[in-house]
Design a protein around this motif. Structure first.
Motif, PDB file in Angstrom:
ATOM      1  N   ILE A  39       1.266   2.246  -0.218  1.00 24.50           N
ATOM      2  CA  ILE A  39       1.058   1.154   0.480  1.00 24.50           C
ATOM      3  C   ILE A  39       0.822  -0.326  -0.504  1.00 24.50           C
ATOM      4  O   ILE A  39       1.651  -1.311  -0.031  1.00 24.50           O
ATOM      5  CB  ILE A  39       0.160   1.120   1.642  1.00 24.50           C
ATOM      6  CG1 ILE A  39       0.421   2.221   2.554  1.00 24.50           C
ATOM      7  CG2 ILE A  39      -0.308  -0.090   2.390  1.00 24.50           C
ATOM      8  CD1 ILE A  39      -0.375   2.717   3.674  1.00 24.50           C
ATOM      9  N   THR A  40       0.070  -0.198  -1.221  1.00 27.12           N
ATOM     10  CA  THR A  40      -0.237  -1.422  -1.964  1.00 27.12           C
ATOM     11  C   THR A  40       1.006  -1.675  -2.828  1.00 27.12           C
ATOM     12  O   THR A  40       1.267  -2.843  -2.903  1.00 27.12           O
ATOM     13  CB  THR A  40      -1.617  -0.851  -3.135  1.00 27.12           C
ATOM     14  OG1 THR A  40      -2.557  -0.694  -2.368  1.00 27.12           O
ATOM     15  CG2 THR A  40      -1.827  -1.957  -3.860  1.00 27.12           C
ATOM     16  N   TYR A  41       1.651  -0.956  -3.620  1.00 26.70           N
ATOM     17  CA  TYR A  41       2.646  -1.100  -4.381  1.00 26.70           C
ATOM     18  C   TYR A  41       3.963  -1.428  -3.557  1.00 26.70           C
ATOM     19  O   TYR A  41       4.631  -2.440  -3.981  1.00 26.70           O
ATOM     20  CB  TYR A  41       3.043   0.089  -5.417  1.00 26.70           C
ATOM     21  CG  TYR A  41       2.208  -0.047  -6.717  1.00 26.70           C
ATOM     22  CD1 TYR A  41       3.008  -0.408  -7.849  1.00 26.70           C
ATOM     23  CD2 TYR A  41       1.153   0.254  -6.737  1.00 26.70           C
ATOM     24  CE1 TYR A  41       2.529  -0.741  -9.000  1.00 26.70           C
ATOM     25  CE2 TYR A  41       0.420   0.056  -8.019  1.00 26.70           C
ATOM     26  CZ  TYR A  41       1.245  -0.468  -9.138  1.00 26.70           C
ATOM     27  OH  TYR A  41       0.380  -0.567 -10.435  1.00 26.70           O
ATOM     28  N   PHE A  42       4.231  -0.619  -2.501  1.00 25.60           N
ATOM     29  CA  PHE A  42       5.222  -1.355  -1.553  1.00 25.60           C
ATOM     30  C   PHE A  42       4.990  -2.727  -1.052  1.00 25.60           C
ATOM     31  O   PHE A  42       6.195  -3.347  -1.117  1.00 25.60           O
ATOM     32  CB  PHE A  42       5.248  -0.349  -0.525  1.00 25.60           C
ATOM     33  CG  PHE A  42       6.407  -0.576   0.283  1.00 25.60           C
ATOM     34  CD1 PHE A  42       7.820  -0.346  -0.082  1.00 25.60           C
ATOM     35  CD2 PHE A  42       6.337  -1.290   1.876  1.00 25.60           C
ATOM     36  CE1 PHE A  42       8.765  -0.539   0.756  1.00 25.60           C
ATOM     37  CE2 PHE A  42       7.453  -1.623   2.635  1.00 25.60           C
ATOM     38  CZ  PHE A  42       8.692  -1.223   2.035  1.00 25.60           C
ATOM     39  N   GLY A  43       3.786  -3.151  -0.676  1.00 20.12           N
ATOM     40  CA  GLY A  43       3.483  -4.466  -0.125  1.00 20.12           C
ATOM     41  C   GLY A  43       3.902  -5.429  -1.260  1.00 20.12           C
ATOM     42  O   GLY A  43       4.319  -6.461  -1.119  1.00 20.12           O
ATOM     43  N   GLY A  77      -0.565   0.687 -14.274  1.00 22.04           N
ATOM     44  CA  GLY A  77      -1.081   0.155 -13.047  1.00 22.04           C
ATOM     45  C   GLY A  77      -1.171   1.016 -11.873  1.00 22.04           C
ATOM     46  O   GLY A  77      -2.274   0.931 -11.173  1.00 22.04           O
ATOM     47  N   LEU A  78      -0.356   1.989 -11.843  1.00 20.43           N
ATOM     48  CA  LEU A  78      -0.527   3.087 -10.643  1.00 20.43           C
ATOM     49  C   LEU A  78      -1.730   3.731 -11.169  1.00 20.43           C
ATOM     50  O   LEU A  78      -2.357   4.167 -10.138  1.00 20.43           O
ATOM     51  CB  LEU A  78       0.644   4.001 -10.699  1.00 20.43           C
ATOM     52  CG  LEU A  78       1.742   3.512 -10.069  1.00 20.43           C
ATOM     53  CD1 LEU A  78       3.146   4.558 -10.443  1.00 20.43           C
ATOM     54  CD2 LEU A  78       1.881   3.416  -8.389  1.00 20.43           C
ATOM     55  N   VAL A  79      -2.172   4.149 -12.273  1.00 21.52           N
ATOM     56  CA  VAL A  79      -3.065   4.801 -12.599  1.00 21.52           C
ATOM     57  C   VAL A  79      -4.380   4.106 -12.174  1.00 21.52           C
ATOM     58  O   VAL A  79      -5.448   4.501 -11.707  1.00 21.52           O
ATOM     59  CB  VAL A  79      -3.292   5.180 -13.923  1.00 21.52           C
ATOM     60  CG1 VAL A  79      -4.840   5.758 -14.603  1.00 21.52           C
ATOM     61  CG2 VAL A  79      -2.175   6.310 -14.431  1.00 21.52           C
TER      62      VAL A  79
END
Length: 97
Positions: A39-43, A77-79
Motif C-alpha cells: 500500500i505504501t509503495y503503490f500510493g 527502500g522495501l527493506v
C-alpha cells in the motif's frame, strides 16, 4: 542554498518519517507487513507518477547512466519500509527510532 530552507526540509522529512512509520504500523496490525509495504509503495508510486506527468515526464532515461548498483535503491527502500512496518506495532514508534 538557504540554511533555513534546508532546516525546513529536514524537519518535514523527519515528521513524515515518523508519521509513515506510525501509519504503516497501523496497517501492519490490520492487514499484515507485506500488505502495508504494498500500500505504501503503490500510493507513493501513483503520487510520483502524477507529479512526473504534471512536470511533463521527467528524465528517466538519464538514470541509465547511473552505476548498476544504484538501481537497487528501490529494493533497499522495501527493506527499510518493511522493517519499519514490522517493528513499529511490536516495539512502539519511539523504540523503533
Amino acid at each position: 542554498m538557504n540554511l533555513y530552507w534546508l532546516a525546513a526540509v529536514t524537519a518535514v522529512g523527519g515528521i513524515a518519517t515518523a508519521l509513515q512509520a506510525h501509519f504503516m504500523g497501523l496497517l501492519d496490525r490490520r492487514a499484515g507487513t507485506l500488505e502495508s509495504v504494498f500500500i505504501t509503495y503503490f500510493g507513493g508510486g501513483l503520487l510520483i507518477g502524477l507529479v512526473m506527468l504534471l512536470q511533463r515526464g521527467g528524465n528517466l532515461a538519464a538514470a541509465a547512466a547511473a552505476p548498476w548498483y544504484a538501481h537497487s535503491a528501490g529494493a533497499l527502500g522495501l527493506v527499510i519500509v518493511g522493517a519499519l512496518a514490522y517493528r513499529t506495532p511490536r516495539l512502539g514508534l519511539v523504540a523503533v527510532f
